[in-house]
Design an enzyme around this catalytic site. Structure first.
Site, mmCIF file in Angstrom:
data_model
loop_
_atom_site.group_PDB
_atom_site.id
_atom_site.type_symbol
_atom_site.label_atom_id
_atom_site.label_comp_id
_atom_site.label_asym_id
_atom_site.label_seq_id
_atom_site.Cartn_x
_atom_site.Cartn_y
_atom_site.Cartn_z
ATOM 1 N N ASP A 119 -13.856 31.533 -21.810
ATOM 2 C CA ASP A 119 -14.517 30.887 -20.512
ATOM 3 C C ASP A 119 -13.421 29.596 -19.917
ATOM 4 O OD1 ASP A 119 -15.133 30.638 -18.033
ATOM 5 O OD2 ASP A 119 -17.186 30.263 -17.901
HETATM 6 C C1 BGC Z 1 -16.801 30.407 -14.995
HETATM 7 C C2 BGC Z 1 -16.356 31.727 -15.023
HETATM 8 C C3 BGC Z 1 -15.610 32.331 -14.651
HETATM 9 C C4 BGC Z 1 -14.144 31.920 -14.724
HETATM 10 C C5 BGC Z 1 -13.158 31.829 -13.752
HETATM 11 C C6 BGC Z 1 -15.517 29.980 -15.093
HETATM 12 O O1 BGC Z 1 -15.958 28.931 -14.735
HETATM 13 O O2 BGC Z 1 -18.138 29.682 -15.674
HETATM 14 O O3 BGC Z 1 -17.490 32.707 -15.016
HETATM 15 O O4 BGC Z 1 -15.193 33.612 -14.482
HETATM 16 O O5 BGC Z 1 -15.034 30.044 -14.423
HETATM 17 O O6 BGC Z 1 -13.071 31.279 -12.205
#
Ligand code: BGC
Length: 733
Positions: free
Chosen positions: A266
Site C-alpha cells: 500500500d
Molecule cells: C490506500 C489504498 C490506495 C492507495 C493508492 C492508500 O492510501 O490505502 O487503498 O489504493 O492509497 O491511492
C-alpha cells in the site's frame, strides 16, 4: 513477365522472410512462446540495476519496465468502484485533465448487497474496460476487508461482514476486470479494519480469527479468482508491518495459496529494506511520496531501490530474492501492458451506465415498509417533499482513494423529478454538512436552524416525505484516513427526522451510506431504504425503486446493531477498538452476525435482511444424502414460490451449524446463497452445493483446517435471523 516474377518472389520468399523475422524476435517478445519461457529470457538479458528498478515505483502511480529491452512499464489506478482521475506524477494532487471523467459504479458495499455474482462479473468487466481505455494496467480493486466495527470510515469500500459472501463476489469482479488484460488488485491484506492509527496499528488477533474471518476472502480471490496482484495493508500483524510480513506474504499467500502474481505495498506501507526484500513484497509504492521528492532525491531511494541494490551487491541478500520478484513482475507485465491481444477498452458509455444502474437497483435494500407505503404510484401524490442534503450532494467525489471524478451523477432529487414530474416535488435541505475537506471538518456556512425549520414546514405541507440523508464522504464520516466519531447520524438528522415525522406520518427515510447507523426514530417512520453510495446512476435507481418500476431485492451484507456496544468489537472497550498503538481483536471469530447470533443479541437489522414488494414462500430444505464423507459435496434443494402479485428476486441463503464441536463455533455461518428471480405466482426448485470441507474450522494446535465428524444442521433462510427450515446431516470419516 515482370509481374509474374514479382508474384513468384512474394509467394515463395515471404514465408522465408517471416521465418527469419520470427527468428530474430527474442523469446520474451514472442507471444507464441510460453509465458514462463518469455520471463526467463527477459530475466537472462537484464542487468542487476534493471532488475531492482522493477521493484519500486517510478512515479506516484507507475512502476518501471525495462526501457532498454522495450519491456513496458506498469500503470496503476485506484480504485475500488471506478477509475480515478489522473493525478500529478509525484503526488496525490489532481492533474486536472479534461478527458478522464469516468462512470461512477456503486461502492462495493452496494455490490455485496446484490448477492448476485453474475452482476458482479459485469461490474468487473465494465470497470476493467474503463481502466483499459485509460491505459491502466492494474486496477486497485476489489477491497475485501471485513466489516468489524461500524466506526470504520472505510467500510463502504468493502463487502460487509461475511468472508464467504465477500469472497464469492470478489471472484467475479476479479475475473471481469482481468478479462480485459487489466490486473485486479485485491486489497488490503490484511486487517485493515479501522482508520484510526491505521499507519501503525498493531493487530493482535488469534490464528483462528485470522484464518476464519480476515483471510478467507483473500484466499478465494487468489485461489479461485486468480487475481494477478494483491496489495498489503498499513497495519501491523503481531508487530510486523503487513507489507513486509513474512507470515502473511511468504508463508500464507505465496506458499500456502500458491500465488504466482505480484504483491504490492500500500502507498507508504513499507518501512524497512531487509523485511520488504526478504518477506515477500514485490513492488514498493508510495513511500514518502508527499509531492516533495527533492527530500528523497528520487524513487531510487525507496527501500526496494538503491538500499536493496546495495544489499544484493554485497551479498547480504541472495540474487534469488530479486529474481523471484522480477519473475512475478515480468509475469504481470506480460499479462497486462505487454499483452498484444487485449483490446482498447471503453469509457463512459451506455452499457456502463446500464450496469451501474442495475447494480444500484439490485443493491438497494428495503428495510421497512409498513402498510405498503412503497412503492408510490405515479400520480398518487401531487405534493412530494424531498428533504435532506444527500438528495443533491455529490457522493462519488472525495473519501480518499475511492474518490471519483465522474462524467455525470444523477442525484436522487434529479432522478425523482424525472420519474414523478418536477411540478410534484418540493425540495428542502434540512441540514448542511459543509464541504468535503481532507484532514479536517469544515462547517457549513448555512444557518442550521433556518434549514431545520424550513424542512419541517415543507414536510407539513406535503402528501408524503422522502427524507434523503445518511453519511457522506467528509472527514469523520466515511473516508479513508479517519473513523466515525459517533454511531448516530450526523448533522442533527435524528432530531430532524423526529420533527418531520411529527408533522407528516407518511415519512420515508432513505439512507445513503456504506455503514450501519443508530435509528432512534425507527419505530416512528413507516418506511426505510438503505441506498448506499450508488454511483452515477444513483438517482435513477432510487427513483425506479420508489416508483415500483424495480422491485427491491438487495439484502444487508452486514448487521445493524441497535446500539454500538451491541457490536462484538465495540463491546470490550477501548482495548478492542480503537486501541492505541495496539488493538486486540477480543471478539475473536465472532465478527458481525456471528456475534449477535451466538450471543443472542437482537440487532436492529440482521445480516442478509431485505424486503421486497412481493412475498416469498420457502419449501422445506432437503439434501441428496444423510451422511457425507469429508471429500463429498452436499447438494441441497428447496422450493421457492413468489406468493405476491409482483415479479421479484429473492436472495436465498443457506447457513450451517456444527451441533457439538470441540471448540466454540458460531451459531450459524453462511455457506451458500443464490439470487432467484420469480414471476408473480411462480415456483422454482432452488439447488445449491456445499463442499463438506467448507464446514471446517481452523485448528490452532495443528495449524490446519479440520472437519470434525458428527452432526451438522443446514438451514435455508431469508436472513440470518429468519430461518425457514433445517435439516440434520452427519459427517463421517
Ligand atoms: C490506500 C489504498 C490506495 C492507495 C493508492 C492508500 O492510501 O490505502 O487503498 O489504493 O492509497 O491511492
Amino acid at each position: 513477365m515482370k509481374k509474374l516474377l514479382n508474384a513468384f518472389c512474394f509467394l515463395f520468399l515471404l514465408p522465408f522472410f517471416q521465418l527469419t523475422a520470427q527468428h530474430l524476435i527474442p523469446d520474451y517478445l514472442n507471444p507464441d512462446k510460453s509465458i514462463e519461457v518469455r520471463i526467463e529470457n527477459a530475466l537472462s538479458l537484464m542487468t542487476l540495476d534493471e532488475k531492482v528498478a522493477l521493484c519500486h515505483a517510478q512515479s506516484q502511480f507507475s512502476s518501471s519496465g525495462v526501457p532498454r529491452l522495450g519491456i513496458p512499464e506498469i500503470n496503476y489506478s485506484d480504485g475500488p468502484n471506478g477509475v480515478r482521475e489522473e493525478l500529478m506524477n509525484n503526488s496525490y494532487a489532481h492533474a486536472n485533465w479534461r478527458n478522464d471523467s469516468c462512470t461512477g459504479f456503486p461502492a462495493l458495499t452496494c455490490l455485496a448487497a446484490t448477492f448476485n455474482p453474475e452482476i458482479a462479473y459485469d461490474y468487473g468487466v465494465a470497470m476493467g474496460e474503463e481502466a483499459l481505455y485509460r491505459k491502466k494496467d492494474v486496477l486497485l480493486s476489489p477491497g475485501v476487508n471485513i466489516f468489524r466495527t461500524p466506526m470504520n470510515g472505510r467500510n463502504f469500500e468493502f463487502m460487509g461482514e461475511d468472508p464467504f459472501l465477500t469472497g464469492q463476489l470478489a471472484v467475479p469482479v476479479i475475473k471481469g476486470i482481468q478479462s480485459n488484460g487489466v490486473a485486479a488488485c485485491v486489497k488490503s491484506v490484511a486487517l485493515s479494519n479501522q482508520e484510526t492509527n491505521r499507519k501503525y496499528i498493531n493487530v493482535m488477533v488469534s490464528d483462528r480469527a485470522l484464518h476464519e474471518i480476515y483471510l478467507p476472502a483473500f484466499k478465494t480471490a487468489v485461489e479461485d479468482g486468480k487475481s494477478w496482484t494483491v496489495m498489503g495493508s498499513y497495519s501491523r500483524l503481531r508487530g510486523q508491518y503487513c507489507c513486509q510480513n513474512d507470515l502473511l506474504l511468504n508463508k500464507i499467500i505465496k506458499k500456502d495459496w500458491n500465488f504466482d502474481g505480484v504483491i504490492l505495498a500500500d502507498w507508504g506501507g513499507v518501512h524497512d529494506t531487509h523485511e520488504a526484500a526478504l518477506n515477500g513484497l514485490d513492488v514498493e509504492m508510495g513511500t514518502n511520496t508527499d509531492g516533495n521528492l527533492s527530500k528523497y532525491d528520487d524513487y531510487n531511494n525507496y527501500n526496494l531501490g538503491f538500499p536493496f541494490l546495495r544489499l544484493l551487491k554485497n551479498g547480504e541478500i541472495p540474487l534469488s530474492v530479486v529474481h523471484d520478484k522480477c519473475r512475478r513482475i515480468l509475469r504481470l507485465i506480460i499479462r497486462t501492458s505487454m499483452n498484444r491481444n487485449r483490446g482498447f477498452g471503453k469509457f463512459v458509455c451506455e452499457d456502463h451506465s446500464a450496469i451501474a444502474r442495475k447494480v444500484a437497483e439490485e443493491g438497494i435494500v428495503l428495510l421497512k415498509n409498513e402498510n405498503n407505503l412503497l412503492p408510490i404510484q405515479k400520480g398518487k401524490y401531487k405534493k412530494i417533499a424531498v428533504i435532506g442534503e444527500n438528495a443533491t450532494r455529490n457522493l462519488t467525489a472525495a473519501g480518499g482513494s475511492s474518490e471519483l471524478k465522474v462524467k455525470y451523477e444523477i442525484s436522487p432529487l434529479e432522478g425523482l423529478k424525472t420519474n414523478f414530474g418536477k411540478e410534484n416535488i418540493t425540495f428542502s435541505y434540512g441540514y448542511s454538512a459543509g464541504p468535503n475537506t481532507w484532514g479536517k471538518v469544515v462547517d457549513s456556512k448555512l444557518d442550521k436552524d433556518s434549514l431545520f425549520k424550513a424542512a419541517v414546514e415543507t414536510a407539513r405541507n406535503a402528501d408524503i416525505v422522502l427524507f434523503i440523508g445518511g453519511l457522506n464522504k467528509s472527514w469523520f464520516q466515511e473516508t479513508e484516513g479517519s473513523d466515525r466519531k459517533s454511531y448516530n447520524l450526523p448533522y442533527n438528522q435524528d432530531d430532524l427526522i423526529e420533527a418531520i415525522q411529527k408533522v407528516n406520518k407518511n415519512t420515508v427515510v432513505l439512507l445513503l451510506s456504506g455503514n450501519a447507523v443508530a435509528m432512534p426514530w425507527l419505530q416512528k417512520v413507516p418506511a426505510l431504504l438503505q441506498c448506499w453510495y450508488s454511483g452515477s446512476e444513483a438517482g435513477n435507481a432510487i427513483a425506479n425503486i420508489i416508483s415500483g418500476e424495480i422491485n427491491p431485492s438487495g439484502k444487508l451484507p452486514f448487521s445493524f446493531p441497535k446500539k454500538l456496544e451491541d457490536n462484538g468489537a465495540m463491546s470490550f472497550g477501548g482495548k478492542s477498538y480503537p486501541g492505541d498503538s495496539v488493538v486486540h481483536y477480543m471478539e475473536d471469530i465472532l465478527v458481525g452476525y456471528r456475534w449477535y447470533d451466538t450471543k443472542k443479541i437482537v440487532p436492529q437489522f440482521p445480516f442478509g435482511y431485505g424486503l421486497s414488494y412481493t412475498s416469498f414462500e420457502y419449501g422445506k430444505i432437503t439434501t441428496d444424502k444423510k451422511t457425507y464423507k469429508t471429500d463429498d459435496t452436499i447438494t441441497l434443494s428447496f422450493t421457492l414460490t413468489n406468493t405476491g402479485k409482483t415479479d421479484g428476486s429473492e436472495a436465498t441463503q443457506v447457513y450451517a451449524t456444527q451441533s457439538k464441536a470441540s471448540v466454540l463455533r458460531p451459531a450459524k455461518e453462511l455457506k451458500a446463497f443464490k439470487k432467484v428471480f420469480l414471476k408473480a405466482g411462480e415456483t422454482q426448485t432452488v439447488e445449491m452445493k456445499i463442499k463438506v470441507k467448507d464446514l471446517a474450522f481452523y485448528n490452532e494446535k495443528t495449524q490446519s483446517w479440520i472437519v470434525e465428524p458428527g452432526e451438522f444442521i443446514v438451514r435455508n433462510a431469508s436472513s440470518v435471523a429468519d430461518v425457514k427450515s433445517s435439516i440434520s446431516i452427519t459427517v463421517s470419516i
